[in-house]
Design an enzyme around this catalytic site. Structure first.
Site, PDB file in Angstrom:
ATOM      1  N   GLY A 177       0.828  -1.209   0.000  1.00 11.74           N
ATOM      2  CA  GLY A 177       0.000   0.000   0.000  1.00 11.74           C
ATOM      3  C   GLY A 177       0.856   1.251   0.000  1.00 11.74           C
ATOM      4  O   GLY A 177       0.991   1.919   1.038  1.00 11.74           O
ATOM      5  N   SER A 179       1.151   3.523  -3.345  1.00 15.51           N
ATOM      6  CA  SER A 179       0.583   4.542  -4.247  1.00 15.51           C
ATOM      7  C   SER A 179      -0.786   5.021  -3.785  1.00 15.51           C
ATOM      8  O   SER A 179      -1.582   4.251  -3.242  1.00 15.51           O
ATOM      9  CB  SER A 179       0.431   3.968  -5.655  1.00 15.51           C
ATOM     10  OG  SER A 179       1.649   3.460  -6.105  1.00 15.51           O
ATOM     11  N   GLU A 197      13.157  -4.763  -4.440  1.00 12.35           N
ATOM     12  CA  GLU A 197      12.413  -5.140  -5.638  1.00 12.35           C
ATOM     13  C   GLU A 197      13.327  -5.179  -6.866  1.00 12.35           C
ATOM     14  O   GLU A 197      13.211  -6.034  -7.728  1.00 12.35           O
ATOM     15  CB  GLU A 197      11.265  -4.172  -5.890  1.00 12.35           C
ATOM     16  CG  GLU A 197      10.398  -4.717  -7.024  1.00 12.35           C
ATOM     17  CD  GLU A 197       9.222  -3.832  -7.346  1.00 12.35           C
ATOM     18  OE1 GLU A 197       9.246  -2.654  -6.998  1.00 12.35           O
ATOM     19  OE2 GLU A 197       8.282  -4.349  -7.959  1.00 12.35           O
TER      20      GLU A 197
HETATM   21  C1  LIG Z   1       0.656  -3.219 -13.116  1.00 14.47           C
HETATM   22  C2  LIG Z   1       0.845  -2.267 -11.970  1.00 14.47           C
HETATM   23  C3  LIG Z   1       0.874  -2.738 -10.676  1.00 14.47           C
HETATM   24  C4  LIG Z   1       1.040  -1.858  -9.602  1.00 14.47           C
HETATM   25  N1  LIG Z   1       1.037  -2.368  -8.312  1.00 14.47           N
HETATM   26  C5  LIG Z   1       1.192  -1.531  -7.263  1.00 14.47           C
HETATM   27  C6  LIG Z   1       1.130  -2.030  -5.908  1.00 14.47           C
HETATM   28  O1  LIG Z   1       0.950  -3.233  -5.668  1.00 14.47           O
HETATM   29  N2  LIG Z   1       1.256  -1.157  -4.900  1.00 14.47           N
HETATM   30  C7  LIG Z   1       1.478   0.183  -5.096  1.00 14.47           C
HETATM   31  O2  LIG Z   1       1.630   0.914  -4.133  1.00 14.47           O
HETATM   32  N3  LIG Z   1       1.521   0.698  -6.364  1.00 14.47           N
HETATM   33  C8  LIG Z   1       1.382  -0.128  -7.445  1.00 14.47           C
HETATM   34  N4  LIG Z   1       1.405   0.374  -8.739  1.00 14.47           N
HETATM   35  C9  LIG Z   1       1.478   1.827  -8.918  1.00 14.47           C
HETATM   36  C10 LIG Z   1       2.800   2.330  -9.470  1.00 14.47           C
HETATM   37  O3  LIG Z   1       3.795   2.272  -8.522  1.00 14.47           O
HETATM   38  C11 LIG Z   1       2.546   3.770  -9.976  1.00 14.47           C
HETATM   39  O4  LIG Z   1       1.633   3.683 -11.066  1.00 14.47           O
HETATM   40  C12 LIG Z   1       3.813   4.453 -10.438  1.00 14.47           C
HETATM   41  O5  LIG Z   1       4.657   4.718  -9.367  1.00 14.47           O
HETATM   42  C13 LIG Z   1       3.530   5.780 -11.180  1.00 14.47           C
HETATM   43  O6  LIG Z   1       2.698   6.605 -10.427  1.00 14.47           O
HETATM   44  P1  LIG Z   1       1.362   7.220 -11.035  1.00 14.47           P
HETATM   45  O7  LIG Z   1       0.601   6.112 -11.690  1.00 14.47           O
HETATM   46  O8  LIG Z   1       0.693   8.019  -9.990  1.00 14.47           O
HETATM   47  O9  LIG Z   1       1.873   8.173 -12.209  1.00 14.47           O
HETATM   48  P2  LIG Z   1       2.444   9.655 -12.045  1.00 14.47           P
HETATM   49  O10 LIG Z   1       3.464   9.675 -10.973  1.00 14.47           O
HETATM   50  O11 LIG Z   1       1.305  10.595 -11.934  1.00 14.47           O
HETATM   51  O12 LIG Z   1       3.167   9.853 -13.420  1.00 14.47           O
HETATM   52  C14 LIG Z   1       2.489  10.205 -14.633  1.00 14.47           C
HETATM   53  C15 LIG Z   1       3.535  10.446 -15.708  1.00 14.47           C
HETATM   54  O13 LIG Z   1       4.369  11.561 -15.327  1.00 14.47           O
HETATM   55  C16 LIG Z   1       5.743  11.191 -15.312  1.00 14.47           C
HETATM   56  N5  LIG Z   1       6.437  11.859 -14.198  1.00 14.47           N
HETATM   57  C17 LIG Z   1       6.010  11.961 -12.907  1.00 14.47           C
HETATM   58  N6  LIG Z   1       6.926  12.621 -12.167  1.00 14.47           N
HETATM   59  C18 LIG Z   1       7.951  12.925 -13.006  1.00 14.47           C
HETATM   60  C19 LIG Z   1       9.195  13.610 -12.834  1.00 14.47           C
HETATM   61  N7  LIG Z   1       9.570  14.076 -11.630  1.00 14.47           N
HETATM   62  N8  LIG Z   1      10.005  13.724 -13.921  1.00 14.47           N
HETATM   63  C20 LIG Z   1       9.652  13.238 -15.147  1.00 14.47           C
HETATM   64  N9  LIG Z   1       8.462  12.599 -15.359  1.00 14.47           N
HETATM   65  C21 LIG Z   1       7.641  12.448 -14.314  1.00 14.47           C
HETATM   66  C22 LIG Z   1       5.724   9.684 -15.074  1.00 14.47           C
HETATM   67  O14 LIG Z   1       6.924   9.081 -15.538  1.00 14.47           O
HETATM   68  C23 LIG Z   1       4.497   9.262 -15.875  1.00 14.47           C
HETATM   69  O15 LIG Z   1       4.835   9.136 -17.246  1.00 14.47           O
HETATM   70  C24 LIG Z   1       1.224  -0.476  -9.828  1.00 14.47           C
HETATM   71  C25 LIG Z   1       1.200   0.013 -11.138  1.00 14.47           C
HETATM   72  C26 LIG Z   1       1.002  -0.855 -12.198  1.00 14.47           C
HETATM   73  C27 LIG Z   1       0.971  -0.296 -13.597  1.00 14.47           C
END
Ligand SMILES: Cc1cc2nc3c(=O)[nH]c(=O)nc-3n(C[C@H](O)[C@H](O)[C@H](O)COP(=O)(O)OP(=O)(O)OC[C@H]3O[C@@H](n4cnc5c(N)ncnc54)[C@H](O)[C@@H]3O)c2cc1C
Length: 425
Positions: free
Chosen positions: A129, A131, A246
């Site tokens: 937990g 994100s 990881e």
């Molecule tokens: C299949 C899958 C399984 C997952 N399982 C888990 C889980 O079990 N537990 C959990 O906690 N999370 C999980 N996640 C979540 C995952 O960790 C997040 O989706 C990821 O960290 C990206 O965050 P976000 O989706 O909020 O995107 P955002 O952070 O909002 O990013 C959106 C876009 O902006 C870009 N961006 C953001 N900040 C910057 C920066 N500083 N510089 C340049 N570009 C930037 C990103 O690269 C991306 O392209 C999972 C995700 C997926 C796809």
């Protein structure tokens, strides 16, 4: 560079091989070996127990917590031999790869005694937990709150993308425990039981009807006070350890799944004549080079771990490897769909059958969206540059920590969030 393993590692390899030959079903290593579905289900059920009894799950953990105290090199040889045999070596990914090693490093003696044996035996399933809707890459912006009420933390807020949230018994969760502190300092890492009225899990359904992850809502959820790992308000450091684990896994085995899958794509190209197209041949050759680079990068990571190297380029090997394999895989899956031609554009999976692509094992497709295994792999590859930290975030890490590029133009207290690895998935 000497790519041979030391003699004692080879002796250990022979020991593992004979254990596997003794314990895997008869005929397992024969060409074309198949098990009837019931026998396979029974085998899978029993295998975790067999591994547990053999002491092979998390065998690098100290003996007092149920491991075998293996060295890093022995752990690598063990992973390689199980991979070669095509037999699983785990109870539960989130338990044995992420939260287990974190508890080993940061946990209290009571936490180790209570949780570690249950992780090894597969008794507790976990989910992660980290994100939240407004905290992904910038994880330190998380706002789920935990407040002490007597002997318990009371948790309110929401997590998202929680893989296997609907089957987990426990969640390792990051919560804000000091709203007055700067954003990296007021976070704690809690181990919270899932089965309680204050937690609602809503599966997130995907296009094929499956739901691998969930939204998790906390409304006055309760967590024992003593289940904080690494100290109150020290959760950021603890979380960074979890994310490091990881990326540190499967250093020398990770590439093999891609190698097997690429061989399958090659067979397809030979069978339908696309192999004669010079552009396809070029892409296949590039893909082959990619797999070899992953193999070498894996060996580089291993030798850095064994020699305990500390220079900045070593510190970011996890980031460069993650970026490389996830982007490789998207390119090769695009190529595979091209090679399939018209077959790649229609859903060719058979919901009645158990299909498999070498490197992935068997999978059953859904009736609602019958993608073939290769098509499913194509779809899943889209997520691989996101989970475990997006490619952009990995590039930021390499740019800032190794290449010395200017820092991102963000407020000072947000800078370390951008540099730090993003949450895992
Ligand atoms: C299949 C899958 C399984 C997952 N399982 C888990 C889980 O079990 N537990 C959990 O906690 N999370 C999980 N996640 C979540 C995952 O960790 C997040 O989706 C990821 O960290 C990206 O965050 P976000 O989706 O909020 O995107 P955002 O952070 O909002 O990013 C959106 C876009 O902006 C870009 N961006 C953001 N900040 C910057 C920066 N500083 N510089 C340049 N570009 C930037 C990103 O690269 C991306 O392209 C999972 C995700 C997926 C796809």
């Amino acid at each position: 560079m000497d790519l041979n393993y030391p003699p004692e590692a080879e002796a250990f390899r022979a020991e593992i091989r004979s254990w596997l030959e003794e314990h895997l079903p008869d005929g397992w290593f024969d060409e074309g070996f198949e098990m009837a579905p019931e026998a396979k289900a029974e085998f899978q059920k029993q295998w975790t127990t067999t591994l547990f009894e053999g002491g092979w799950i998390c065998a690098t953990w100290p003996k007092e917590y149920g491991g075998k105290g293996l060295s890093t090199m022995e752990g690598v040889v063990l992973a390689e031999e199980f991979h070669r045999a095509g037999s699983p070596l785990r109870a539960d990914f989130f338990g044995d790869t992420l939260v287990g090693p974190t508890i080993l490093q940061w946990g209290t003696e009571e936490q180790k005694q209570f949780f570690l044996p249950k992780i090894l035996s597969g008794q507790i399933a976990w989910c992660q937990g980290f994100s939240e809707p407004d905290a992904g890459s910038d994880l330190a912006s998380l706002s789920t709150k935990a407040e002490l009420d007597g002997d318990e933390w009371v948790i309110n807020g929401q997590k998202i993308w929680t893989t296997q949230g609907f089957v987990a018994d426990y969640i390792f969760i990051l919560c804000r425990t000091d709203p007055g502190a700067s954003k990296h300092k007021g976070i704690s890492y809690l181990l919270c039981p899932m089965d309680q009225p204050g937690i609602e899990v809503r599966p997130i359904e995907q296009v094929d009807g499956s739901a691998e992850f969930a939204e998790v809502f906390f409304t006055d959820a309760r967590c024992p006070k003593e289940n904080v790992v690494g100290g109150v308000n020290n959760g950021w450091k603890v979380a960074m350890t979890t994310l490091g684990f990881e990326r540190g896994t499967s250093a020398t085995t990770g590439y093999r799944r891609f190698e097997k899958e690429l061989n399958h794509v090659l067979e397809l190209a030979r069978a339908n004549g696309k192999i004669d197209d010079p552009l396809v041949r070029q892409d296949l050759a590039r893909a082959y080079s990619g797999v070899q680079l992953m193999r070498i990068a894996g060996l580089r990571s291993l030798s850095a771990i064994v020699q305990a190297k500390k220079d900045p380029s070593v510190a970011v090997l996890g980031a460069t490897n993650k970026m490389f394999w996830s982007e490789y895989h998207q390119r090769v899956m695009n190529l595979a769909i091209d090679i399939l031609g018209a077959d790649g554009q229609i859903l060719t999976g058979d919901p009645e059958a158990e299909e498999s692509v070498p490197g992935y094992g068997a999978r059953q497709t859904s009736e609602r969206y019958p993608a073939s295994v290769l098509q499913s792999s194509f779809f899943f590859s889209r997520s691989e540059t996101i989970w475990g930290g997006t490619s952009q975030i990995q590039r930021n890490i390499v740019g800032e920590r190794v290449l010395g590029l200017p820092k991102e133009p963000v407020a000072a207290d947000q800078r370390s969030a951008a540099k730090a690895t993003a949450p895992a998935g």
